[in-house]
Design a protein around this motif. Structure first.
Motif, short mmCIF file in Angstrom:
data_model
loop_
_atom_site.label_atom_id
_atom_site.label_comp_id
_atom_site.label_asym_id
_atom_site.label_seq_id
_atom_site.Cartn_x
_atom_site.Cartn_y
_atom_site.Cartn_z
N ASN A 136 0.80 -1.24 0.00
CA ASN A 136 0.00 0.00 0.00
C ASN A 136 0.83 1.29 0.00
OD1 ASN A 136 -2.24 -1.61 0.15
ND2 ASN A 136 -2.21 -1.60 2.41
N GLN A 137 2.11 1.21 -0.33
CA GLN A 137 2.87 2.45 -0.39
C GLN A 137 2.70 3.09 -1.77
OE1 GLN A 137 4.10 0.11 1.59
NE2 GLN A 137 4.79 1.21 3.41
N LYS A 138 2.74 4.45 -1.77
CA LYS A 138 2.52 5.17 -3.03
C LYS A 138 3.70 4.99 -3.97
CE LYS A 138 -0.28 9.21 -1.96
NZ LYS A 138 -0.12 10.63 -1.69
N GLN A 139 4.87 5.31 -3.44
CA GLN A 139 6.06 5.28 -4.30
C GLN A 139 7.02 4.22 -3.78
OE1 GLN A 139 6.85 9.50 -3.82
NE2 GLN A 139 7.20 9.53 -6.02
#
Lengths: 278, 312
Positions: A136-139
């Motif tokens: 679930n991390q963006k980058q």
């Protein structure tokens, strides 16, 4: 423009067009600097962090030396390179695996990381070495290094050397004969193996004219044979081997890692993967 | 304001100019950012390349030194002429070869500069120590690596065998098939009684390290000592000469040295001790040893010190 310096209508139009283009450019540049620039600087920092941490791990041996046998509080830097060669030390990898948060201080707060290891030909058997699995991390930034693992074996190759000196049995060229000094303490602390993918006949002999002759293939444990031949604390033992190829090795294992001995003849290639994310 | 009221139409151009300035500035900032990124990457790659090449070159120094030791010892035994200062001579030759090799690296755009500081005996007599300073950089690069390092050169590498110059230098012994045949020369050189024990004695010319590292094991059985004698192995010795002093044809040496057995051919009860640094020493420093019969073909003469050392 007329000769009095007054604006005529075409000039005005041209002026408005140029002005609009320039204002557009300013707004565009400002947007880049305001939005993307911040992200770009973040990306750059994260990439540098990823590069530096993976480089430190794979190219340095860590401090103090032999940190893998120390308490976590005494460890200054974590480096996985073996002290003996350019491979990655198995003992260091395992120390890190059992203390998954040893690398936490490398990363600023808010940055998550994941260090995994898997065989090159089998990506599914991925093993977490340090950090936590990212989700679930963006980058997410990822980098991999191809590595070979050093299991801490002491390996001596039995290649046939034409300049080799004659052994006391005066063996001919079909034999490879090499002397080794073996101590009783080493024998008690670890195991000696002959590893070969050839059918071999081997003779172990000591300096008291005693010898043991056997045949074998694959991984042969010779510890008991050596125990019979050793009379003093240090003893020179001659190992005479008939081998049709050069893939025969004498291996000393003091870390009780019999299951990885196949790697001596055919080292398995691994991928060390690091991911950082915000 | 006068400028606004003036009627020659310069306002347009002035406003345009003023507006162009921030655009240009912004453009410059963006371009700078990107070029800095590219520069950092280029620098990283370049520094990695220089580092790897320097390490490669340091390994080359070891090979060059081994090769030089092989060639120089071979040259000395062929010409039968001792070196006045082996350390300086070896340093000069190794430096020349390193310079040649450096040129090849220069062709690959890597500039390496190595200065050999010193060649010296090491604590292990089967190794020679080389001290050097290496600096490396690439053309048009501001990255520079400089390190002072020392390496130990193994003199028993079978790829680059090192020859023992002492027997040839001391008494002009002749070499055939990697063996020294002393003929009458050694017997004539020894002034003690029963010197004829060494008529036609033979020994090896290549320095090979004895595998029986606990020397006392030599006496465990005849096979072991026979194997050692047959292969003409060399042993650590406080009294023996180191390789560098052997090249200078010295008789004594302050460094930790090496010794080997010279096999006698005739049997007496007592004769000069069969150790190279005894037989090839100054005539007043040679001493006798008692007979030790290894087998029907092989005998040795050894003093008590060497007997104990080798467990015989």
């Amino acid at each position: 423009m007329n000769n009095k310096g007054q604006i005529i209508i075409t000039d005005l139009l041209l002026y408005i067009i140029v002005l609009t283009i320039i204002l557009g450019l300013i707004i565009f540049s400002m947007t880049i600097l305001n939005d993307s620039q911040v992200t770009r600087i973040n990306n750059k920092q994260l990439n540098n962090l990823l590069d530096n941490s993976l480089e430190t791990l794979t190219e340095t041996s860590g401090l103090p030396s032999k940190w893998e046998y120390m308490d976590n509080d005494d460890i200054k830097t974590v480096g996985l390179k073996s002290d003996n060669n350019n491979f990655i030390s198995y003992q260091k990898l395992m120390k890190l695996k059992n203390n998954k948060h040893l690398l936490d201080s490398y990363f600023p707060s808010g940055v998550a990381y994941e260090l995994t290891l898997y065989p090159k030909n089998n990506e599914n058997s991925r093993m977490l070495i340090a950090g936590n699995y990212l989700s679930n991390q963006k980058q997410v930034f990822s980098k991999s290094e191809i590595i070979l693992i050093d299991y801490g074996y002491n390996i001596t190759s039995f290649y046939k050397d034409n300049n080799i000196n004659s052994c006391y049995y005066n063996h001919n060229k079909d034999w490879a004969c090499k002397p080794f000094t073996i101590s009783k303490s080493l024998l008690n602390e670890g195991e000696y193996y002959i590893i070969t993918n050839d059918n071999i006949e081997y003779i172990l002999s000591n300096t008291y004219s005693e010898n043991i002759t056997q045949n074998g293939k694959g991984i042969i444990n010779i510890n008991n044979n050596l125990k019979q031949l050793i009379k003093n604390e240090n003893e020179t033992i001659y190992l005479h081997i008939t081998s049709h190829n050069n893939d025969t090795y004498l291996v000393y294992d003091k870390n009780n890692m019999e299951e990885h001995l196949n790697n001596v003849i055919k080292p398995e290639v691994y991928i060390l993967n690091m991911k950082v994310a915000i | 304001m006068k400028i606004i009221k003036e009627e020659k139409g310069y306002i347009t151009s002035i406003i345009l100019l003023i507006l162009l300035i921030p655009v240009l500035l912004l453009m410059i900032i963006i371009i700078e950012e990107y070029s800095e990124d590219t520069n950092t990457t280029i620098q990283n790659i370049e520094s990695e390349k220089i580092k790897t090449k320097t390490e490669d070159f340091e390994n080359e120094i070891i090979t060059i030194s081994k090769e030089t030791l092989h060639n120089v010892t071979l040259d000395v035994i062929t010409r039968k002429k001792a070196l006045t200062n082996s350390r300086t001579y070896l340093k000069k030759i190794i430096q020349e070869k390193i310079n040649e090799k450096q040129k090849k690296y220069g062709a690959e755009n890597i500039i390496i500069n190595t200065e050999v500081k010193q060649i010296e005996s090491s604590n292990d007599p089967f190794k020679i120590e080389i001290n050097y300073i290496i600096t490396s950089t690439a053309n048009n690069s501001n990255i520079k690596i400089r390190k002072e390092n020392k390496k130990l050169i193994d003199i028993t590498d079978t790829k680059y065998p090192v020859y023992d110059p002492l027997p040839t230098l001391k008494i002009g012994a002749t070499i055939k098939n990697n063996q020294i045949n002393f003929q009458d020369k050694l017997a004539e050189y020894i002034e003690s009684e029963n010197n004829t024990a060494y008529t036609n004695a033979k020994t090896s010319i290549i320095i090979k390290k004895c595998p029986y590292s606990d020397y006392i094991q030599h006496g465990n059985n005849n096979q072991t000592i026979t194997n050692c004698l047959h292969n003409h192995y060399y042993h650590n010795s406080h009294d023996g000469l180191c390789l560098l002093c052997r090249l200078e044809n010295k008789t004594s040496c302050n460094h930790y040295g090496i010794e080997t057995f010279i096999l006698p051919t005739l049997e007496y009860d007592k004769a000069p001790a069969s150790i190279d640094h005894v037989l090839l020493n100054d005539k007043n420093n040679q001493y006798d040893g008692n007979k030790i019969k290894i087998n029907n073909k092989t005998i040795l003469y050894l003093d008590n010190g060497h007997k104990t050392k080798y467990g015989l």
